[in-house]
Structure formats: C-alpha cells, structure tokens
Design an enzyme around this catalytic site. Structure first.
Site, PDB file in Angstrom:
ATOM      1  N   ASP A  52       2.669  -5.250  -1.429  1.00  0.00           N
ATOM      2  CA  ASP A  52       3.036  -4.040  -0.690  1.00  0.00           C
ATOM      3  C   ASP A  52       2.113  -2.866  -1.004  1.00  0.00           C
ATOM      4  O   ASP A  52       2.325  -1.767  -0.520  1.00  0.00           O
ATOM      5  CB  ASP A  52       4.501  -3.668  -0.957  1.00  0.00           C
ATOM      6  CG  ASP A  52       4.767  -3.311  -2.404  1.00  0.00           C
ATOM      7  OD1 ASP A  52       3.949  -3.670  -3.275  1.00  0.00           O
ATOM      8  OD2 ASP A  52       5.805  -2.676  -2.673  1.00  0.00           O
ATOM      9  N   GLU A  53       1.059  -3.082  -1.804  1.00  0.00           N
ATOM     10  CA  GLU A  53       0.083  -2.039  -2.119  1.00  0.00           C
ATOM     11  C   GLU A  53      -1.171  -2.273  -1.284  1.00  0.00           C
ATOM     12  O   GLU A  53      -1.485  -3.404  -0.917  1.00  0.00           O
ATOM     13  CB  GLU A  53      -0.263  -2.070  -3.604  1.00  0.00           C
ATOM     14  CG  GLU A  53       0.916  -1.730  -4.490  1.00  0.00           C
ATOM     15  CD  GLU A  53       0.564  -1.850  -5.965  1.00  0.00           C
ATOM     16  OE1 GLU A  53      -0.622  -2.015  -6.304  1.00  0.00           O
ATOM     17  OE2 GLU A  53       1.492  -1.769  -6.766  1.00  0.00           O
TER      18      GLU A  53
END
Length: 109
Positions: A89-90
């Site tokens: 999710d980064e």
C-alpha cells in the site's frame, strides 16, 4: 516464521517437519500444528525481485527520465527502474543512474 534452535537460520516447512535452510545445519523438528496455523508460507524470492544496486548493474536500455537532475554533474537525463521496496500500500521507489556520469540515487514517491 520459525528459526532454527541450533544455528538461528530460518526454517522451512517440509511435510510434517520444519527443516533448517542452512546447508551446514539441516536441523529438523516436528511441526507444532497449533503454531503452524500462525505461519504464512510464501514463494522463494526470484531474481526479478532483486534491486539493481551494485556498481556494475546494467541500467542501459531501461526507461529514461528527462525530468530529473543529477546531483553530481547536473545532467538532465537518467535511466531508471521502479521497485516496490515497502508494503504493497506504499508507493514504489525509483532508482536512477545518470546517463552522463553514472551516479546513482533513489527517489521515494
């Protein structure tokens, strides 16, 4: 993840046993089925997941970025590669190599 009590290396699941990944050790223990439910098995890391950071890594032929400036020589073009270095999710990290002087740097999005 389970670690070997003998040498401290990671252990991998093989049937009903956990086997040390250290070729010199090869310690085995029976699987604890209660603990096994807590573990997640993943595939081995392949060469495609390796980040090109060595001095002789070949960036030539990779995509070119024209919106960057080399801090070493001021040249405005660099080859780059993108790798997911953090959690999914980064944002990914871009690794650059100056086309003029070969200086390398990274950029976090």
């Amino acid at each position: 993840m389970q670690f070997c009590d003998e040498c401290g290396s990671m252990m991998k699941s093989m049937g009903s046993k956990m086997v040390c990944t250290n070729d010199d050790c090869q310690h085995t223990v029976a699987k604890d089925e209660e603990k096994a439910a807590e573990f997640v098995s993943t595939e081995e890391q392949g060469d495609s997941a390796v980040i090109e950071t060595s001095e002789d890594a070949n960036f030539e032929g990779k995509p070119t970025a024209k919106d960057v400036t080399c801090e070493e020589c001021g040249h405005g073009e660099a080859w780059y590669t993108i790798k997911q270095t953090g959690a999914a999710d980064e944002p990914p990290t871009r690794f650059f190599k100056c086309q003029e002087c070969g200086h390398r740097w990274r950029e976090y999005s």
